[in-house]
Write a protein that holds these residues in place. Sequence first.
Motif, short mmCIF file in Angstrom:
data_model
loop_
_atom_site.label_atom_id
_atom_site.label_comp_id
_atom_site.label_asym_id
_atom_site.label_seq_id
_atom_site.Cartn_x
_atom_site.Cartn_y
_atom_site.Cartn_z
N ASP A 65 36.71 -11.79 12.84
CA ASP A 65 35.34 -11.31 12.98
C ASP A 65 34.85 -11.68 14.37
OD1 ASP A 65 32.70 -10.61 12.81
OD2 ASP A 65 32.17 -12.17 11.36
N ASN A 66 34.67 -10.69 15.24
CA ASN A 66 34.26 -10.94 16.62
C ASN A 66 32.75 -11.03 16.77
OD1 ASN A 66 36.88 -10.95 17.49
ND2 ASN A 66 36.87 -8.82 18.14
N SER A 67 31.99 -10.86 15.70
CA SER A 67 30.54 -10.80 15.82
C SER A 67 29.92 -12.13 16.28
CB SER A 67 29.90 -10.35 14.52
OG SER A 67 30.14 -11.31 13.50
N THR A 68 30.68 -13.21 16.23
CA THR A 68 30.15 -14.49 16.69
C THR A 68 30.67 -14.87 18.08
OG1 THR A 68 31.93 -15.69 15.58
CG2 THR A 68 29.87 -15.37 14.35
N LEU A 69 31.62 -14.10 18.60
CA LEU A 69 32.13 -14.38 19.94
C LEU A 69 31.06 -14.04 20.98
CD1 LEU A 69 35.76 -12.92 19.89
CD2 LEU A 69 35.09 -15.32 19.85
N ARG A 70 31.06 -14.81 22.06
CA ARG A 70 30.19 -14.48 23.18
C ARG A 70 30.71 -13.21 23.85
NH1 ARG A 70 30.20 -19.94 26.43
NH2 ARG A 70 32.37 -19.78 25.85
N LEU A 71 29.84 -12.57 24.59
CA LEU A 71 30.21 -11.34 25.28
C LEU A 71 30.48 -11.61 26.76
CD1 LEU A 71 27.52 -8.86 23.90
CD2 LEU A 71 29.86 -9.22 23.07
N ALA A 72 31.48 -10.94 27.29
CA ALA A 72 31.72 -10.87 28.73
C ALA A 72 31.53 -9.41 29.10
CB ALA A 72 33.12 -11.35 29.08
N VAL A 73 30.63 -9.15 30.03
CA VAL A 73 30.22 -7.79 30.37
C VAL A 73 30.74 -7.45 31.77
CG1 VAL A 73 28.28 -6.21 30.61
CG2 VAL A 73 28.17 -8.07 28.91
N PHE A 74 31.48 -6.36 31.85
CA PHE A 74 32.11 -5.97 33.12
C PHE A 74 31.65 -4.60 33.58
CE2 PHE A 74 34.84 -9.34 31.87
CZ PHE A 74 35.44 -9.81 33.03
N ASP A 75 31.29 -4.53 34.84
CA ASP A 75 31.06 -3.26 35.53
C ASP A 75 32.43 -2.61 35.73
OD1 ASP A 75 29.81 -1.29 37.28
OD2 ASP A 75 30.57 -2.46 38.96
N LEU A 76 32.46 -1.34 36.09
CA LEU A 76 33.72 -0.65 36.33
C LEU A 76 33.98 -0.40 37.82
CD1 LEU A 76 33.68 1.95 33.43
CD2 LEU A 76 34.94 -0.19 33.55
N ASP A 77 33.15 0.43 38.44
CA ASP A 77 33.40 0.85 39.81
C ASP A 77 33.29 -0.31 40.80
OD1 ASP A 77 33.86 3.41 38.91
OD2 ASP A 77 31.84 4.11 39.35
N ASN A 78 34.37 -0.55 41.52
CA ASN A 78 34.51 -1.62 42.50
C ASN A 78 34.45 -3.01 41.90
OD1 ASN A 78 35.06 0.07 44.67
ND2 ASN A 78 32.89 0.49 44.93
N THR A 79 34.59 -3.09 40.59
CA THR A 79 34.77 -4.35 39.88
C THR A 79 36.14 -4.34 39.21
OG1 THR A 79 32.39 -4.62 39.53
CG2 THR A 79 33.85 -5.84 38.05
N LEU A 80 36.43 -3.29 38.47
CA LEU A 80 37.74 -3.10 37.84
C LEU A 80 38.50 -1.92 38.46
CD1 LEU A 80 36.72 -3.57 34.10
CD2 LEU A 80 37.72 -5.27 35.64
N ALA A 81 37.78 -0.91 38.91
CA ALA A 81 38.37 0.32 39.44
C ALA A 81 37.99 0.47 40.92
CB ALA A 81 37.85 1.52 38.65
N ASP A 82 38.99 0.68 41.75
CA ASP A 82 38.77 0.81 43.20
C ASP A 82 38.38 2.25 43.52
OD1 ASP A 82 38.82 0.84 45.95
OD2 ASP A 82 40.73 -0.23 46.10
N THR A 83 37.15 2.44 43.98
CA THR A 83 36.63 3.77 44.26
C THR A 83 36.81 4.20 45.72
OG1 THR A 83 34.40 3.01 44.80
CG2 THR A 83 34.88 3.47 42.46
N ALA A 84 37.48 3.41 46.53
CA ALA A 84 37.57 3.70 47.97
C ALA A 84 38.09 5.11 48.25
CB ALA A 84 38.45 2.67 48.66
N HIS A 85 39.05 5.58 47.46
CA HIS A 85 39.66 6.89 47.71
C HIS A 85 38.71 8.05 47.46
CE1 HIS A 85 40.31 8.39 43.52
NE2 HIS A 85 40.08 7.11 43.28
N ARG A 86 37.59 7.80 46.77
CA ARG A 86 36.65 8.88 46.47
C ARG A 86 35.29 8.72 47.15
NH1 ARG A 86 34.04 7.71 40.93
NH2 ARG A 86 34.97 5.75 40.29
N GLN A 87 35.15 7.71 48.01
CA GLN A 87 33.88 7.49 48.71
C GLN A 87 33.49 8.67 49.58
OE1 GLN A 87 31.74 4.92 48.17
NE2 GLN A 87 33.20 4.39 46.58
N HIS A 88 34.48 9.39 50.10
CA HIS A 88 34.19 10.51 51.00
C HIS A 88 33.30 11.57 50.34
CE1 HIS A 88 37.16 13.36 49.24
NE2 HIS A 88 37.77 12.24 48.89
#
Length: 163
Positions: A3-26
């Motif tokens: 049961d994960n309902s008592t676990l704390r949450l870790a919240v992650f952004d995606l762009d430039n945190t997990l996913a590198d957007t450099a190739h689409r900045q143009h």
Amino acid sequence: MTDNSTLRLAVFDLDNTLADTAHRQHFLERKPRDWDGFFAAAPQDPPITEGIALVLECAKECEIRYLTGRPERCRRDTLDWLAAHGLPEGRVYMRRNDDRRPARRTKLEILRRLARTREIRVLVDDDELVCQDAEQAGFTVVRARWTAPSAALKVAQEQEGRT
């Protein structure tokens, strides 16, 4: 089953945190900005080693949530990207397609809503303004400073409410 309902949450952004957007900045450096092209290229984002390692480490003790400024129309591509890179399952919070508020407002609103029922251990995000506002609201923040900042993306996040 755990049961994960008592676990704390870790919240992650995606762009430039997990996913590198450099190739689409143009797509954002054009006038007018090509938002369709920018988001259509997201499935080709390479993963960012530092961010991936951190989300995997956090998943050992926390339930993972993903909080992105990407519009809802990008959900399928986003879920496919997360799965393709072996990231932990977790609910993905996205902005409505018509929501043009700054990322700092939309993300803080969602963080506060989550915090009503669950403890948030950490927010990991690359947007300095999001990080500042989250810290001022009492959240623990890790600044994802592992990619080069993009001026075009910053304007998109704060002035155009697009990501």
